[in-house]
Design an enzyme around this catalytic site. Structure first.
Site, PDB file in Angstrom:
ATOM      1  N   LYS A  72       0.931  -1.208   0.083  1.00  0.00           N
ATOM      2  CA  LYS A  72      -0.132   0.066  -0.036  1.00  0.00           C
ATOM      3  C   LYS A  72       0.892   0.991   0.083  1.00  0.00           C
ATOM      4  O   LYS A  72       1.906   1.131   0.657  1.00  0.00           O
ATOM      5  CB  LYS A  72      -0.935  -0.107   1.185  1.00  0.00           C
ATOM      6  CG  LYS A  72      -1.980   1.031   1.343  1.00  0.00           C
ATOM      7  CD  LYS A  72      -2.739   0.920   2.693  1.00  0.00           C
ATOM      8  CE  LYS A  72      -3.536   2.098   2.987  1.00  0.00           C
ATOM      9  NZ  LYS A  72      -4.311   2.106   3.993  1.00  0.00           N
ATOM     10  N   SER A 110      -9.599   0.772   7.684  1.00  0.00           N
ATOM     11  CA  SER A 110      -9.221   0.584   6.255  1.00  0.00           C
ATOM     12  C   SER A 110      -8.693  -0.588   5.773  1.00  0.00           C
ATOM     13  O   SER A 110      -8.116  -0.697   4.646  1.00  0.00           O
ATOM     14  CB  SER A 110      -7.981   1.893   6.317  1.00  0.00           C
ATOM     15  OG  SER A 110      -8.748   3.058   6.665  1.00  0.00           O
ATOM     16  N   SER A 116      -9.203   2.813   3.462  1.00  0.00           N
ATOM     17  CA  SER A 116      -8.069   3.480   2.585  1.00  0.00           C
ATOM     18  C   SER A 116      -7.146   2.311   1.863  1.00  0.00           C
ATOM     19  O   SER A 116      -6.475   2.895   0.979  1.00  0.00           O
ATOM     20  CB  SER A 116      -7.315   4.428   3.292  1.00  0.00           C
ATOM     21  OG  SER A 116      -6.444   3.720   4.304  1.00  0.00           O
TER      22      SER A 116
END
Length: 524
Positions: free
Chosen positions: A83, A183, A159
């Site tokens: 990520k 997230s 996210s």
């Protein structure tokens, strides 16, 4: 002279395996790490133009990595994505979804990245994330929206939305994520994956960070199988041999045994409380999300567990005030860090309007306001602690609604105009308590009203993909005929007491056997 094409494992064979199984193929000499990587790259090139899941392709670095792997490692040769937030990988961009960091390049590896490397994972790209991970959807100005493989017009959540989309689409069997308000679990729910948020202190954020968001943030991964999640957590958390990094802000007892061993252990007869009650006044929980919990409760009873429906053991201002003030203050701190990096004060054009507005809103609160609201987190800690004196687990929807259409939570034009106008004369800090700010807060925080609770308390929590909505596919590239031809994934969420990931993994392993989801996947 013709150049030979790299060998790849056929995708339909590749996608049958989780990360644990792919690593076994490598150990047995049935496939080379380079073949798995080329398969992953080919899949990325085929589907990423539709998904926008990978925003920084690093294919050549992945190829170099595949040729320099450690001899041993739980996941030696398995393709993996990072990520684009928090995790430093030396020599690669780390933009955090922000225009302000578009030229930033990491100089060192985060400890978690070192541990992933030691396990033999092969990184070949960074995944889409909203700016600074601030939203539960993935639609940054820098990267544009990530798309849900189950329905391309919809969000994969946030996210860790890019990571979730990549795993659900079969590019990789697992990808890294982080969770400060849901997230990991939100994208897991939206994309039909397993996602577990570890206990506070279980996974280091070092050496770059001690804590983030007052201890709400932690890291882990999104996976298709429960055992991959457990094994990856063993890799980054250290298992029974856990030793904290020097200077860690939180301590936690190491697990009794590797988490991977828990997946195959019987959970015993558990006492499980559940609720589908809305937190926000006037908020409606979608019938499909209620149905997901009710079906899960019936399944759990059939497996011998005891279920009891209860009201939510907390009230909304713990989210709309106590958590919201912390997020605003952390956003302001993030902009100070950005200013230090840029060598000048950050400007509005360096970040998105909502990010800028949150930082300016923080200026309307005093240090006493922040300290007071942070002390209120203890109220929530005690309430959830008392709940776990009676119940082993707490079951709720992961989200109050199925995956949302892209753009659902973007500001209306009128809201954009108000924010820009008020900012033009430095008045954003005076908007605290206004209808505009309250509406924005409730709209966003209402969506994470189930997930955020365990971020505040530090408890471990998991989203399990046990339900798909009855909506039929309406756009190309969704699921093929068969069990996965139903519409959109909807997760259910379990919370355990602090430090008790073991019970979650045991139950998850049992649920995975009772109602398998691994072969449910979208077709792109």
């Amino acid at each position: 002279m013709q150049t030979s094409r790299p060998q790849i494992l056929p995708f339909e064979e590749y996608v049958k395996h989780d990360a644990t199984s792919l690593a076994e193929l490598v150990r047995n000499g049935e496939v080379a790490p380079s073949e798995l990587l080329e398969t992953a790259i080919a899949r990325a090139e085929a589907v990423n133009p539709q998904l926008n899941a990978i925003v920084t392709p690093l294919y050549d670095k992945g190829r170099d990595m595949a040729n320099q792997l450690p001899d041993n490692g739980a996941f030696r040769g398995v393709p993996f994505l990072l990520k684009d937030l928090e995790l430093e990988w030396a020599g690669t961009p780390l933009k955090s979804g922000s225009v302000g960091y578009k030229n930033y390049v990491s100089q060192t590896d985060s400890e978690t990245v070192k541990r992933f490397k030691a396990a033999g994972l092969v990184f070949f790209g960074k995944t889409n994330t909203p700016e600074f991970g601030l939203t539960p959807y993935t639609e940054s100005t820098l990267y544009g929206p990530a798309h849900n493989p189950w329905k391309l017009s919809h969000s994969p959540g946030g996210s860790s939305g890019g990571s979730a989309a990549a795993v659900a689409a079969g590019i990789v069997p697992a990808a890294s994520g982080s969770d400060g308000g849901g997230s990991i679990r939100i994208p897991a729910s939206c994309c039909g994956l397993f996602g577990l948020k570890p206990s506070r202190g279980r996974v280091t954020l070092g050496p770059g960070f001690g804590e983030l968001w007052n201890g709400a943030v932690t890291g882990h991964s999104l996976t298709r199988s429960v055992r991959d999640s457990a094994r990856l957590l063993d890799v980054i958390a250290g298992g029974p041999t856990y030793r904290p990094l020097a200077g860690e802000p939180y301590g936690i007892a190491p697990p009794e045994r590797p988490f991977a061993d828990e997946v195959v252990r019987e959970p015993g007869k558990l006492r499980i409380a559940f609720s589908t009650q809305a937190l926000m006044l006037g908020q409606v929980i979608d019938p499909e999300c209620i149905k997901a919990v009710q079906e899960a409760a019936r399944l759990l009873e059939s497996l011998g567990h005891t279920l009891e429906e209860i009201p939510l053991p907390y009230e909304k201002t713990l989210v709309t005030e106590a958590f919201f003030v912390s997020v605003l203050s952390e956003t302001a701190a993030t902009l100070r860090e950005l200013s230090a990096y840029l060598g000048r004060p950050a400007r509005r054009e360096d970040v998105e309007l909502n990010t800028w507005a949150q930082a300016r809103l923080a200026e309307g609160f005093s240090a006493a306001d922040l300290a007071f609201q942070k002390r209120r987190w203890n109220t929530l800690n005690r309430s959830m602690g008392q709940l776990h004196e009676t119940y082993d687990l707490f079951l709720t929807p992961t989200l109050p609604q199925p995956p949302i259409a892209i753009g659902t939570f973007q500001n209306a034009p009128s809201e954009q105009r108000i924010l820009k106008l008020v900012d033009s004369f430095g008045g954003l800090k005076y908007l605290n308590g206004s209808k505009t700010v309250n509406d924005l807060a409730e709209r966003s925080l209402g969506y994470i009203s189930f997930t955020v609770i365990t971020n505040m308390t530090g408890q471990p929590s998991m989203s399990v993909p046990l339900h798909w909505s009855a909506e039929e596919p309406s756009s190309p590239g969704l699921s093929s005929p068969g069990p996965s031809s139903l519409g959109l994934p909807i997760g259910v969420m379990f919370a355990a007491k602090l430090g008790d990931e073991a019970t979650l993994f045991r139950l998850a392993g049992q649920l995975e056997q009772a109602k398998p989801w691994f072969d449910r996947r979208p077709v792109l």
